[in-house]
Structure formats: C-alpha cells, structure tokens
Design an enzyme around this catalytic site. Structure first.
Site, PDB file in Angstrom:
ATOM      1  N   ASP A  90      -1.468   3.523   6.154  1.00  0.00           N
ATOM      2  CA  ASP A  90      -0.460   3.332   5.114  1.00  0.00           C
ATOM      3  C   ASP A  90      -0.420   4.539   4.184  1.00  0.00           C
ATOM      4  OD1 ASP A  90      -0.098   0.755   6.164  1.00  0.00           O
ATOM      5  OD2 ASP A  90      -1.639  -0.071   4.840  1.00  0.00           O
ATOM      6  N   ALA A 125      -5.793   3.675   5.696  1.00  0.00           N
ATOM      7  CA  ALA A 125      -5.566   5.087   5.978  1.00  0.00           C
ATOM      8  C   ALA A 125      -4.182   5.336   6.563  1.00  0.00           C
ATOM      9  CB  ALA A 125      -6.641   5.616   6.919  1.00  0.00           C
ATOM     10  N   ASN A 166       0.831  -1.213   0.000  1.00  0.00           N
ATOM     11  CA  ASN A 166       0.000   0.000   0.000  1.00  0.00           C
ATOM     12  C   ASN A 166       0.859   1.253   0.000  1.00  0.00           C
ATOM     13  OD1 ASN A 166      -2.317  -1.575   0.178  1.00  0.00           O
ATOM     14  ND2 ASN A 166      -2.601  -1.243   2.368  1.00  0.00           N
TER      15      ASN A 166
END
Length: 317
Positions: free
Chosen positions: A258, A256, A38
């Site tokens: 990441d 969020a 991510n």
C-alpha cells in the site's frame, strides 16, 4: 464535497496487534488498518488531498477509525455510518521474528455492506484519481457490485482508476478472483500487482509479458509489478523500467504494498516522470517495512530524503 486528488473506496478495520502469540495472552495495541485507507494516509502525508469512502459501524471502533483518518488529514465526509453492523476487526500476531499471522473478523461487518449508493455522491464530486483494490469486491455481493459500479462510473466521467489486485486467499479463490478482477481491470488506467497476482487480471497461467500486453490492449496505461526485496517493474506501452528496493532493516512487511502504491500516486500527482514515480514508490515501501504498523512510519514530504545516504543505525543530530 470538494474534489480530492485521491478518492479511495474500501473497508477500514481496527487492527489489534500482539507482539507474541495471541493464545498466550498479553497486551494488544489498537491501530487503523485497511489497504485503501493505508494508501489514503500515505498520500495525505505527502501533502495531497485524499479522501476515503466506506461504511463504518456506529460503535467505538468506528469512532476510532474516523478519528485516526481525520488526524492524518484524510477527508471522511462521504463515510456512511451503519447502526446495524459492527466495524470490522483484524487480529495480528508476531508469531515468530519472521512470521506474522493475521485473523479477520469482518463477516457481516459494516464495510462488507458497502453498496453503490454509498459512492454516488463522493464520485459525483470528482477526483484526480480513484483507487480501488481487489479486497473490496471479495467482501460481499453488494461490495462487488459497488466496486464495479465505481470503476465504471469513474471511467465514464474521465477519472483515472488505479486498481491494486491485492489478492486475499482467505476471502476468495484465485479462480473467483480472476473472474471478477479481469473485467474490472478493463476500467483501470493503472494496475498494481505482485508477480504472483498478475495473472488474476489475465488468462490463467499466462506469463507476465502476455498479461501486460493484454492489459494494454484493453486500455490500461501503466502496469506496476511489485517484486518485494527486488524492487518493482513498471510497464507502459513505450517503456519498461525497473527500480530496486532501498536497503533498510525490515521489521514489519505489513502495508508495504500500500505504501508503494501511495508513493507512486503521489509522484503522479506531482507530475514526475516514470522513474521519479518509481523512486518515490520504492522510498515509501522502504519506510513501511522499516517501521512497525501498516502506515504509522510513512514519511511526510520533508522526510522523503531521510533514507538517502545514511548507514544502518544512523543518528541525525
């Protein structure tokens, strides 16, 4: 391998998502997931050279993960394919409008077999920053040793290390996590943690200022404390800064943290000051929570100002 701006190490999984209870049946949609991948995608979308290293099965799920990473411009030259172990899976169900439930199928996965030998060539190529999370060392003994080796080798080579605590209670206890992550943090230049994770890199029960002070004594340069809807705090030996969260309609909180880390690292690569790095981190966090999926809604560089000054429901023509 060409040295990237960001080298990330960890397990990429395939996420099968359901809009309702899995037990009730219904369609599942397939997505790429994994904290480190991510971050790599978030950084790559902003125009930086990012690489992800890990192990994937030779199954179709591994092919899917590689295809998604390549499509997002993330280098995967150093990925090891494992013919004997499967690519890890996670199942995510939107149980209610406010509760999302995750189940992992990663025991014995290719990613959990990560070893130091998988990382030697990618690290030898260099990077401007190595990003690790506390998830990888929780997967297995070999992954734990590989994470420690990577942090130690990077620090010895002068490559800054970013460590996101990212505690997963289903993988290990807080006491076990603390025993591993506290020494690991000693190799880091940047430590990222939510407020309830920070003592996992310090003494049990220590308050935030005490943990931060100890991290500075051990050589950490920046400590980022994620505060959810209240934004984030950043500590350096010279200052403390706070940034508020952007006001958006939250639809999916997964990813969020990441995204926040990706935004901060992008600002660091661009040479922004601490305030600028925090603003970019908060911006990417807002994009993440206001879009479904771990990373699908993250912005390109030209979209970084998209949330500025627009009311809910705005249509840009």
């Amino acid at each position: 391998m060409t040295a990237p701006d960001l080298l990330t190490v960890g397990e990429a999984l395939v996420s099968l998502r359901s809009a309702g209870p899995i037990a009730a049946g219904g369609p599942l949609t397939m997505h790429l997931a994994g904290a480190e991948s991510n971050v790599a995608v978030g950084v790559a979308r902003l125009g930086h050279h990012a690489a992800w290293v890990g192990r994937l099965g030779t199954d179709e799920f591994g092919e899917y993960a590689l295809r998604q990473l390549r499509a997002e411009g993330v280098a995967v030259d150093g990925v090891t394919r494992d013919p004997d172990r499967p690519t890890g899976l996670m199942f995510l169900e939107r149980r209610t409008a406010d509760v999302t439930r995750v189940q992992y199928h990663r025991a014995g996965s290719a990613g959990s077999a990560l070893g130091a030998d998988d990382l030697r060539a990618p690290l030898a190529a260099g990077a401007r920053m190595l990003h690790l999370s506390g998830i990888t060392p929780a997967l297995s003994d070999s992954a734990r040793e590989a994470t420690r080796w990577a942090a130690e080798a990077a620090a010895a080579a002068g490559i800054p290390v970013c460590l996101d605590v990212n505690h997963r209670a289903r993988l290990w206890s807080r006491d076990t996590a603390r025993a591993v992550l506290t020494p690991l943090a000693g190799y880091a230049s940047v430590v990222v943690a939510s407020a309830d994770e920070l003592d996992l890199v310090g003494e049990p029960g220590a308050d935030e200022p005490a943990v931060v002070a100890e991290l500075f004594r051990r050589g950490v340069h920046t400590v980022l404390v994620k505060l959810g809807g209240d934004g984030a705090r950043a500590y350096t030996p010279d200052e403390v800064r706070h940034v508020g969260a952007l006001t958006v309609t939250a639809v999916d909180a997964v990813g969020a943290g990441d995204a926040f880390t990706a935004g901060y690292l992008s600002g660091w690569f661009d040479g922004l000051d601490l305030n600028g790095r925090l603003r970019r981190a908060a911006t990417l966090g807002a994009f993440a929570v206001s879009s479904p999926g771990d990373w699908e809604g993250l912005p390109r560089r030209a979209e970084l100002s998209l949330l500025d000054g627009h009311e809910a429901g705005a249509v840009l023509r």
